[in-house]
Design a protein around this motif. Sequence first.
Motif, mmCIF file in Angstrom:
data_model
loop_
_atom_site.group_PDB
_atom_site.id
_atom_site.type_symbol
_atom_site.label_atom_id
_atom_site.label_comp_id
_atom_site.label_asym_id
_atom_site.label_seq_id
_atom_site.Cartn_x
_atom_site.Cartn_y
_atom_site.Cartn_z
ATOM 1 N N ARG A 170 42.999 37.450 -56.363
ATOM 2 C CA ARG A 170 42.171 37.488 -55.156
ATOM 3 C C ARG A 170 42.677 38.569 -54.217
ATOM 4 O O ARG A 170 43.856 38.589 -53.860
ATOM 5 C CB ARG A 170 42.197 36.144 -54.427
ATOM 6 C CG ARG A 170 41.260 36.110 -53.194
ATOM 7 C CD ARG A 170 41.308 34.766 -52.489
ATOM 8 N NE ARG A 170 42.649 34.486 -51.999
ATOM 9 C CZ ARG A 170 43.236 33.300 -52.101
ATOM 10 N NH1 ARG A 170 42.618 32.297 -52.687
ATOM 11 N NH2 ARG A 170 44.458 33.122 -51.632
ATOM 12 N N ARG A 171 41.791 39.470 -53.866
ATOM 13 C CA ARG A 171 42.113 40.462 -52.839
ATOM 14 C C ARG A 171 41.944 39.813 -51.473
ATOM 15 O O ARG A 171 41.155 38.880 -51.307
ATOM 16 C CB ARG A 171 41.199 41.682 -52.970
ATOM 17 C CG ARG A 171 41.361 42.423 -54.294
ATOM 18 C CD ARG A 171 40.191 43.343 -54.579
ATOM 19 N NE ARG A 171 40.062 44.388 -53.584
ATOM 20 C CZ ARG A 171 39.027 45.217 -53.497
ATOM 21 N NH1 ARG A 171 38.014 45.107 -54.367
ATOM 22 N NH2 ARG A 171 38.984 46.149 -52.565
ATOM 23 N N ASP A 172 42.683 40.298 -50.473
ATOM 24 C CA ASP A 172 42.560 39.733 -49.131
ATOM 25 C C ASP A 172 41.119 39.796 -48.654
ATOM 26 O O ASP A 172 40.464 40.842 -48.731
ATOM 27 C CB ASP A 172 43.463 40.495 -48.153
ATOM 28 C CG ASP A 172 44.896 39.977 -48.189
ATOM 29 O OD1 ASP A 172 45.135 38.961 -48.861
ATOM 30 O OD2 ASP A 172 45.771 40.587 -47.536
ATOM 31 N N GLY A 173 40.620 38.658 -48.191
ATOM 32 C CA GLY A 173 39.264 38.601 -47.677
ATOM 33 C C GLY A 173 38.196 38.459 -48.748
ATOM 34 O O GLY A 173 36.998 38.422 -48.426
ATOM 35 N N LYS A 174 38.587 38.401 -50.017
ATOM 36 C CA LYS A 174 37.637 38.306 -51.127
ATOM 37 C C LYS A 174 37.752 36.957 -51.825
ATOM 38 O O LYS A 174 38.677 36.178 -51.578
ATOM 39 C CB LYS A 174 37.887 39.427 -52.138
ATOM 40 C CG LYS A 174 37.902 40.829 -51.555
ATOM 41 C CD LYS A 174 36.521 41.289 -51.149
ATOM 42 C CE LYS A 174 36.559 42.759 -50.707
ATOM 43 N NZ LYS A 174 35.222 43.249 -50.298
ATOM 44 N N LYS A 175 36.810 36.693 -52.741
ATOM 45 C CA LYS A 175 36.851 35.467 -53.538
ATOM 46 C C LYS A 175 37.836 35.613 -54.694
ATOM 47 O O LYS A 175 38.108 36.721 -55.158
ATOM 48 C CB LYS A 175 35.464 35.158 -54.102
ATOM 49 C CG LYS A 175 34.407 34.796 -53.072
ATOM 50 C CD LYS A 175 33.149 34.249 -53.741
ATOM 51 C CE LYS A 175 32.583 35.206 -54.760
ATOM 52 N NZ LYS A 175 31.327 34.689 -55.374
ATOM 53 N N ALA A 176 38.328 34.486 -55.171
ATOM 54 C CA ALA A 176 39.156 34.486 -56.383
ATOM 55 C C ALA A 176 38.277 34.794 -57.581
ATOM 56 O O ALA A 176 37.170 34.257 -57.700
ATOM 57 C CB ALA A 176 39.836 33.133 -56.559
#
Length: 303
Positions: free
Chosen positions: A279-285
């Motif tokens: 998961r990137r910061d601010g994104k979905k897994a």
Amino acid sequence: MKIVFMGTPDFAVAPLAALCEKHEVIAVYTQPPRPSGRGHHETKSPVHQFAEQKGIPVYCPVSLKPEEEKQKFADLKADVAVVAAYGLLLPKVCLNAFPFGCLNIHGSLLPRWRGAAPIQRSIMAGDKKTGVTLMQMDVGMDTGDMLMTKEIDITATTTSESLYADMSKLGADLVIEGLDLLVQGKLRPIKQPEEGVTHADKIKKEEGLIDWNQDAWQIDCIRRGLFPWPGSWFFYQNERIAVLDAEPVELSENVPVGTVCEGLVIACKTGGLRLKVLRRDGKKAVSADDFLRGFSLPVGTIL
């Protein structure tokens, strides 16, 4: 029995619920409401919320050291206090206030992992088993006599989240069984051995940064022990990327530590760690395949 229960997080709710079924819980002690979430609204602890639903009086002192707090505790005139992840040290006068003293439900097989984070530390260290200890509290940090234990296996997929849930149920079973035996005079206190003592220090957020210069199995143990909080992550091009699921694998290539290999396997000191959910910061897994479709992390890159 008339019981004073002392606990704070989710881990303590199942034992409290079990005690409410079979005994009279006359009061609950828990940590004061704390700011949480994006709005930093004051939130009552899981134990606090459960106790209110049951109509049990709740006390939230910031300390039990003041004389008026000690007296208030003694005036409850319970048979025993049961403690589970409460978060405050109990003064000696509180430990001795009730006929059966204070019993602690501790999340390890003592004397291994005394302290604040026994469940996480047992996974992080690669232990194959852990358990719950019912102990008679004294003035030390988890140093009291052991009354009963129940064991549980730690597998290659165990996380702190799953182990917390399993051990909470185990602790509930243990304290109900233990109180029955205590009343019958069938519990024999056993002093903790001096050998095998380890300390489970409080988890620090910075422990989640992955160090690829460790064996792959060690990194995975640490990752599972830190899931869901604070989690595990690495940085690439100044972006933080969280690793939510992974598995250690053998690595046939002789490449530098931190090298990105085929199949999103990262070379470690020994072996490799296959990244499965990220998961990137601010994104979905997302799965590794979906991650690579939306983010460039070329084979041969060294993290």
